[in-house]
Design a protein around this motif. Sequence first.
Motif, PDB file in Angstrom:
ATOM      1  N   GLU A  93       0.828  -1.201   0.000  1.00  0.00           N
ATOM      2  CA  GLU A  93       0.000   0.000   0.000  1.00  0.00           C
ATOM      3  C   GLU A  93       0.867   1.259   0.000  1.00  0.00           C
ATOM      4  O   GLU A  93       0.557   2.233  -0.701  1.00  0.00           O
ATOM      5  N   THR A  97       0.760   4.013  -3.126  1.00  0.00           N
ATOM      6  CA  THR A  97       0.130   5.314  -2.855  1.00  0.00           C
ATOM      7  C   THR A  97       1.118   6.395  -2.447  1.00  0.00           C
ATOM      8  O   THR A  97       0.704   7.490  -2.079  1.00  0.00           O
ATOM      9  N   TRP A 113       0.878   7.611   8.403  1.00  0.00           N
ATOM     10  CA  TRP A 113      -0.267   6.849   7.886  1.00  0.00           C
ATOM     11  C   TRP A 113      -0.529   5.612   8.739  1.00  0.00           C
ATOM     12  O   TRP A 113      -1.672   5.220   8.938  1.00  0.00           O
ATOM     13  N   PHE A 117      -5.015   7.318   9.810  1.00  0.00           N
ATOM     14  CA  PHE A 117      -5.616   7.277   8.477  1.00  0.00           C
ATOM     15  C   PHE A 117      -6.210   8.646   8.136  1.00  0.00           C
ATOM     16  O   PHE A 117      -6.796   9.296   9.002  1.00  0.00           O
ATOM     17  N   THR A 121     -11.183   7.576   4.881  1.00  0.00           N
ATOM     18  CA  THR A 121     -10.666   6.248   4.523  1.00  0.00           C
ATOM     19  C   THR A 121     -11.779   5.209   4.633  1.00  0.00           C
ATOM     20  O   THR A 121     -12.517   5.173   5.618  1.00  0.00           O
ATOM     21  N   ARG A 122     -11.880   4.354   3.620  1.00  0.00           N
ATOM     22  CA  ARG A 122     -12.901   3.298   3.594  1.00  0.00           C
ATOM     23  C   ARG A 122     -12.270   1.955   3.926  1.00  0.00           C
ATOM     24  O   ARG A 122     -11.105   1.691   3.589  1.00  0.00           O
ATOM     25  N   SER A 177     -13.181   2.165  10.087  1.00  0.00           N
ATOM     26  CA  SER A 177     -11.865   2.410   9.456  1.00  0.00           C
ATOM     27  C   SER A 177     -10.934   3.135  10.429  1.00  0.00           C
ATOM     28  O   SER A 177     -10.332   4.164  10.110  1.00  0.00           O
ATOM     29  N   SER A 179      -8.092   4.527  12.780  1.00  0.00           N
ATOM     30  CA  SER A 179      -6.649   4.730  12.712  1.00  0.00           C
ATOM     31  C   SER A 179      -5.936   3.853  13.739  1.00  0.00           C
ATOM     32  O   SER A 179      -6.546   3.397  14.709  1.00  0.00           O
ATOM     33  N   CYS A 243      -7.597  12.516  12.276  1.00  0.00           N
ATOM     34  CA  CYS A 243      -7.466  11.092  11.949  1.00  0.00           C
ATOM     35  C   CYS A 243      -8.840  10.461  11.776  1.00  0.00           C
ATOM     36  O   CYS A 243      -9.788  10.817  12.476  1.00  0.00           O
ATOM     37  N   ASN A 244      -8.926   9.512  10.874  1.00  0.00           N
ATOM     38  CA  ASN A 244     -10.195   8.846  10.622  1.00  0.00           C
ATOM     39  C   ASN A 244     -10.566   7.915  11.780  1.00  0.00           C
ATOM     40  O   ASN A 244      -9.710   7.294  12.396  1.00  0.00           O
TER      41      ASN A 244
END
Length: 280
Positions: A93, A97, A113, A117, A121-122, A177, A179, A243-244
């Motif tokens: 990943e 990316t 990261w 996230f 982010t999914r 999702s 983090s 952050c997600n």
Amino acid sequence: MASYFNGIRSYLSEHPSIVGFRWSHAQSWGSTWSFLFAAITLYVAGAAVLHFTLLIFRRRRIPLGPLPAVHSLAMALISATIFAGILLSTAAEIRDTRWLWRRSRSKTTPFQWLLCFPVGTRPSGRVFFWSYVYYLSRYLHALRAYITVLRHRNLAWFNLVNHSILICSSFLWLEFSQSFQILSILLTSLVYAAVYGYRFWTAIGLRSACFPFVVNCQILLLCCNLVCHVGVLSLHYLKGGGCNGIGAWLFNSVLNAAVLFLFLNFHAKRRRSAAAGAEN
């Protein structure tokens, strides 16, 4: 040797089912809230019923034969596979990316990261596939409480609560999702591979360590998780956008704090019991 490694990498990080994975209530087994609550309820109730049944109808321990060793070996191999899979998938990943990070305004680094996230982010792709495998493995891990009840006729509520919290936490990682889950899975699967490998080693009659190996591994894991939690919180407030899944992260932090409290209380009681037995 290189071709062998490339084959493993292709199978664990480039397989179409891994690359194309998507967490879905309609397609992923065990992905609904109703399944989660029902599974945890049945797990705790089943262990309690088994414990009290043995207390009433059977006074001797039940011989389990190779079952504990087989369970430990299975968990060690599964944990090692998860560690290798998510490590290779994370590297893939990052490789695929990296160009996006360089063009982003926040200049996200791979280490950031891993802890944080980006918002939006999914739960799809390589790392979430292994997060899903890790979530499923928690159910197999939870069976150890039943082995403990059958072997010692003793119901450790700490183990039941701990296993239930681990199942719930890994579910939340996927559902929101969240983090930090990549580092958490890497650390936990590595430690569990060592712990269950050691338990298999002793279960087949080989010599045990001269120090509390399992407890030390658990303490090391808790300390590493604590440091990572501080990193997530710092990045959430310092990084633009946050952050997600931070809400799920906060809830999981409370659960982890409960596990830490129960862990310290459980082992404090064991030390007091051992000291009292030595005095008598």
